[in-house]
Design a protein around this motif. Structure first.
Motif, PDB file in Angstrom:
ATOM      1  N   GLN A  19       0.793  -1.217   0.000  1.00 38.93           N
ATOM      2  CA  GLN A  19       0.000   0.000   0.000  1.00 38.93           C
ATOM      3  C   GLN A  19       0.834   1.279   0.000  1.00 38.93           C
ATOM      4  OE1 GLN A  19      -3.176  -0.313   2.873  1.00 38.93           O
ATOM      5  NE2 GLN A  19      -3.906  -2.201   1.966  1.00 38.93           N
ATOM      6  N   ALA A  20       2.091   1.166  -0.421  1.00 38.31           N
ATOM      7  CA  ALA A  20       2.949   2.350  -0.534  1.00 38.31           C
ATOM      8  C   ALA A  20       2.523   3.183  -1.741  1.00 38.31           C
ATOM      9  CB  ALA A  20       4.408   1.926  -0.698  1.00 38.31           C
ATOM     10  N   PHE A  21       2.768   4.482  -1.693  1.00 35.48           N
ATOM     11  CA  PHE A  21       2.505   5.389  -2.802  1.00 35.48           C
ATOM     12  C   PHE A  21       3.840   5.732  -3.457  1.00 35.48           C
ATOM     13  CE2 PHE A  21      -1.218   5.868  -0.203  1.00 35.48           C
ATOM     14  CZ  PHE A  21      -2.249   5.921  -1.136  1.00 35.48           C
ATOM     15  N   LEU A  22       4.103   5.096  -4.594  1.00 33.20           N
ATOM     16  CA  LEU A  22       5.352   5.320  -5.316  1.00 33.20           C
ATOM     17  C   LEU A  22       5.073   5.801  -6.737  1.00 33.20           C
ATOM     18  CD1 LEU A  22       7.254   2.126  -4.113  1.00 33.20           C
ATOM     19  CD2 LEU A  22       7.597   4.474  -3.336  1.00 33.20           C
ATOM     20  N   GLY A  39      -1.136  -3.987  -3.205  1.00 33.75           N
ATOM     21  CA  GLY A  39      -1.947  -2.791  -3.065  1.00 33.75           C
ATOM     22  C   GLY A  39      -1.192  -1.489  -3.238  1.00 33.75           C
ATOM     23  N   ALA A  40       0.067  -1.554  -3.656  1.00 30.27           N
ATOM     24  CA  ALA A  40       0.868  -0.335  -3.817  1.00 30.27           C
ATOM     25  C   ALA A  40       0.407   0.465  -5.037  1.00 30.27           C
ATOM     26  CB  ALA A  40       2.343  -0.684  -3.966  1.00 30.27           C
ATOM     27  N   GLU A  41       0.580   1.771  -4.974  1.00 30.15           N
ATOM     28  CA  GLU A  41       0.296   2.683  -6.086  1.00 30.15           C
ATOM     29  C   GLU A  41       1.607   2.920  -6.816  1.00 30.15           C
ATOM     30  OE1 GLU A  41      -2.552   4.224  -7.125  1.00 30.15           O
ATOM     31  OE2 GLU A  41      -3.769   3.186  -5.632  1.00 30.15           O
ATOM     32  N   LEU A  42       1.697   2.378  -8.025  1.00 30.30           N
ATOM     33  CA  LEU A  42       2.908   2.476  -8.829  1.00 30.30           C
ATOM     34  C   LEU A  42       2.598   3.078 -10.199  1.00 30.30           C
ATOM     35  CD1 LEU A  42       4.101  -1.104  -7.890  1.00 30.30           C
ATOM     36  CD2 LEU A  42       5.195   1.007  -7.130  1.00 30.30           C
ATOM     37  N   LEU A  43       1.713   4.070 -10.225  1.00 30.58           N
ATOM     38  CA  LEU A  43       1.304   4.706 -11.472  1.00 30.58           C
ATOM     39  C   LEU A  43       2.492   5.374 -12.146  1.00 30.58           C
ATOM     40  CD1 LEU A  43      -1.975   6.432 -10.230  1.00 30.58           C
ATOM     41  CD2 LEU A  43      -1.780   4.267 -11.451  1.00 30.58           C
ATOM     42  N   SER A  44       2.730   5.012 -13.396  1.00 30.38           N
ATOM     43  CA  SER A  44       3.812   5.597 -14.200  1.00 30.38           C
ATOM     44  C   SER A  44       5.173   5.498 -13.521  1.00 30.38           C
ATOM     45  CB  SER A  44       3.505   7.052 -14.555  1.00 30.38           C
ATOM     46  OG  SER A  44       2.314   7.118 -15.317  1.00 30.38           O
ATOM     47  N   SER A  61      -1.466  -1.085  -8.384  1.00 30.69           N
ATOM     48  CA  SER A  61      -1.819  -0.325  -9.570  1.00 30.69           C
ATOM     49  C   SER A  61      -0.543   0.058 -10.300  1.00 30.69           C
ATOM     50  CB  SER A  61      -2.609   0.928  -9.191  1.00 30.69           C
ATOM     51  OG  SER A  61      -3.005   1.586 -10.366  1.00 30.69           O
ATOM     52  N   LEU A  62      -0.331  -0.596 -11.453  1.00 29.48           N
ATOM     53  CA  LEU A  62       0.868  -0.385 -12.254  1.00 29.48           C
ATOM     54  C   LEU A  62       0.545   0.357 -13.551  1.00 29.48           C
ATOM     55  CD1 LEU A  62       2.095  -3.954 -11.583  1.00 29.48           C
ATOM     56  CD2 LEU A  62       3.553  -1.975 -11.196  1.00 29.48           C
ATOM     57  N   ARG A  63      -0.558   1.053 -13.597  1.00 30.21           N
ATOM     58  CA  ARG A  63      -0.956   1.749 -14.827  1.00 30.21           C
ATOM     59  C   ARG A  63       0.164   2.672 -15.314  1.00 30.21           C
ATOM     60  NH1 ARG A  63      -6.452   2.219 -12.276  1.00 30.21           N
ATOM     61  NH2 ARG A  63      -7.713   0.737 -13.437  1.00 30.21           N
ATOM     62  N   GLY A  64       0.548   2.463 -16.562  1.00 29.38           N
ATOM     63  CA  GLY A  64       1.569   3.309 -17.169  1.00 29.38           C
ATOM     64  C   GLY A  64       2.982   3.045 -16.687  1.00 29.38           C
ATOM     65  N   ALA A  65       3.195   2.023 -15.878  1.00 26.15           N
ATOM     66  CA  ALA A  65       4.542   1.728 -15.375  1.00 26.15           C
ATOM     67  C   ALA A  65       5.432   1.201 -16.500  1.00 26.15           C
ATOM     68  CB  ALA A  65       4.475   0.710 -14.246  1.00 26.15           C
ATOM     69  N   SER A  78      -1.863 -11.069  -9.129  1.00 26.11           N
ATOM     70  CA  SER A  78      -3.315 -11.265  -9.108  1.00 26.11           C
ATOM     71  C   SER A  78      -4.036  -9.965  -8.773  1.00 26.11           C
ATOM     72  CB  SER A  78      -3.707 -12.358  -8.113  1.00 26.11           C
ATOM     73  OG  SER A  78      -3.310 -12.026  -6.807  1.00 26.11           O
ATOM     74  N   ARG A  79      -5.050  -9.666  -9.562  1.00 25.36           N
ATOM     75  CA  ARG A  79      -5.902  -8.487  -9.421  1.00 25.36           C
ATOM     76  C   ARG A  79      -5.136  -7.163  -9.504  1.00 25.36           C
ATOM     77  NH1 ARG A  79      -9.122  -9.949  -4.241  1.00 25.36           N
ATOM     78  NH2 ARG A  79      -7.003 -10.425  -3.665  1.00 25.36           N
ATOM     79  N   ALA A  80      -3.938  -7.200 -10.088  1.00 25.94           N
ATOM     80  CA  ALA A  80      -3.183  -5.960 -10.306  1.00 25.94           C
ATOM     81  C   ALA A  80      -3.748  -5.232 -11.527  1.00 25.94           C
ATOM     82  CB  ALA A  80      -1.701  -6.278 -10.523  1.00 25.94           C
ATOM     83  N   PHE A  81      -3.600  -3.930 -11.559  1.00 29.19           N
ATOM     84  CA  PHE A  81      -4.045  -3.101 -12.675  1.00 29.19           C
ATOM     85  C   PHE A  81      -2.844  -2.826 -13.581  1.00 29.19           C
ATOM     86  CE2 PHE A  81      -7.070  -2.449  -9.329  1.00 29.19           C
ATOM     87  CZ  PHE A  81      -8.292  -2.448  -9.996  1.00 29.19           C
ATOM     88  N   LEU A  82      -2.913  -3.311 -14.823  1.00 26.90           N
ATOM     89  CA  LEU A  82      -1.759  -3.246 -15.722  1.00 26.90           C
ATOM     90  C   LEU A  82      -2.007  -2.424 -16.983  1.00 26.90           C
ATOM     91  CD1 LEU A  82      -0.696  -7.005 -15.487  1.00 26.90           C
ATOM     92  CD2 LEU A  82       0.193  -5.077 -14.185  1.00 26.90           C
ATOM     93  N   GLY A  83      -3.044  -1.614 -17.000  1.00 23.39           N
ATOM     94  CA  GLY A  83      -3.358  -0.811 -18.179  1.00 23.39           C
ATOM     95  C   GLY A  83      -2.233   0.148 -18.530  1.00 23.39           C
ATOM     96  N   GLY A  84      -1.843   0.148 -19.784  1.00 22.55           N
ATOM     97  CA  GLY A  84      -0.851   1.101 -20.264  1.00 22.55           C
ATOM     98  C   GLY A  84       0.576   0.807 -19.862  1.00 22.55           C
ATOM     99  N   ILE A  85       0.849  -0.390 -19.326  1.00 19.47           N
ATOM    100  CA  ILE A  85       2.241  -0.684 -18.961  1.00 19.47           C
ATOM    101  C   ILE A  85       3.105  -0.740 -20.217  1.00 19.47           C
ATOM    102  CG2 ILE A  85       1.718  -1.919 -16.818  1.00 19.47           C
ATOM    103  CD1 ILE A  85       2.281  -4.551 -18.406  1.00 19.47           C
TER     104      ILE A  85
END
Length: 117
Positions: A19-22, A39-44, A61-65, A78-85
């Motif tokens: 659940q870290a915000f990175l 549950g970590a936030e890894l947007l871009s 959440s790995l959106r745009g990573a 599992s259940r990770a968000f991978l849109g735009g990786i």
């Protein structure tokens, strides 16, 4: 304007970053092997060349990573968000678990894993 910060290049395998915000962090070539990023936030986030082997990325959440050249062997997504990786042929997905439950998988990655729509 989004600011980037640099994460240290090596963390112990038992590192708890759940659940870290990175968001937008630069973690290029960081050793995150076995780290708990559930549950970590890894947007871009720049994870180019990062070692995520045996890591837990469930519900992250790995959106745009950027995952080019990253090692996700035996990671749980599992259940990770991978849109735009961003990934490439050097991204290692061996024995990754949870691909069938991840959200927003890029079509080309779905094809590699033989997953339907």
């Amino acid at each position: 304007m989004t600011q980037k910060f640099t994460l240290i290049t090596h963390l112990h395998s038992s590192t708890q970053l759940n659940q870290a915000f990175l968001n937008h962090a630069s973690c290029r070539y960081t050793n995150l092997s076995g780290a708990n990023l559930s549950g970590a936030e890894l947007l871009s986030t720049d994870l180019m060349g990062a070692n995520l082997k045996y890591g837990s990325l469930s519900r992250a959440s790995l959106r745009g990573a950027d995952l080019q050249d990253a090692n996700l062997s035996s990671a749980n997504i599992s259940r990770a968000f991978l849109g735009g990786i961003i990934w490439n042929i050097e991204t290692t997905w061996d024995d990754v678990s949870g691909m069938d439950t991840a959200f927003d998988l890029p079509p080309n990655l779905r094809q590699v894993f033989g997953l339907g729509r």
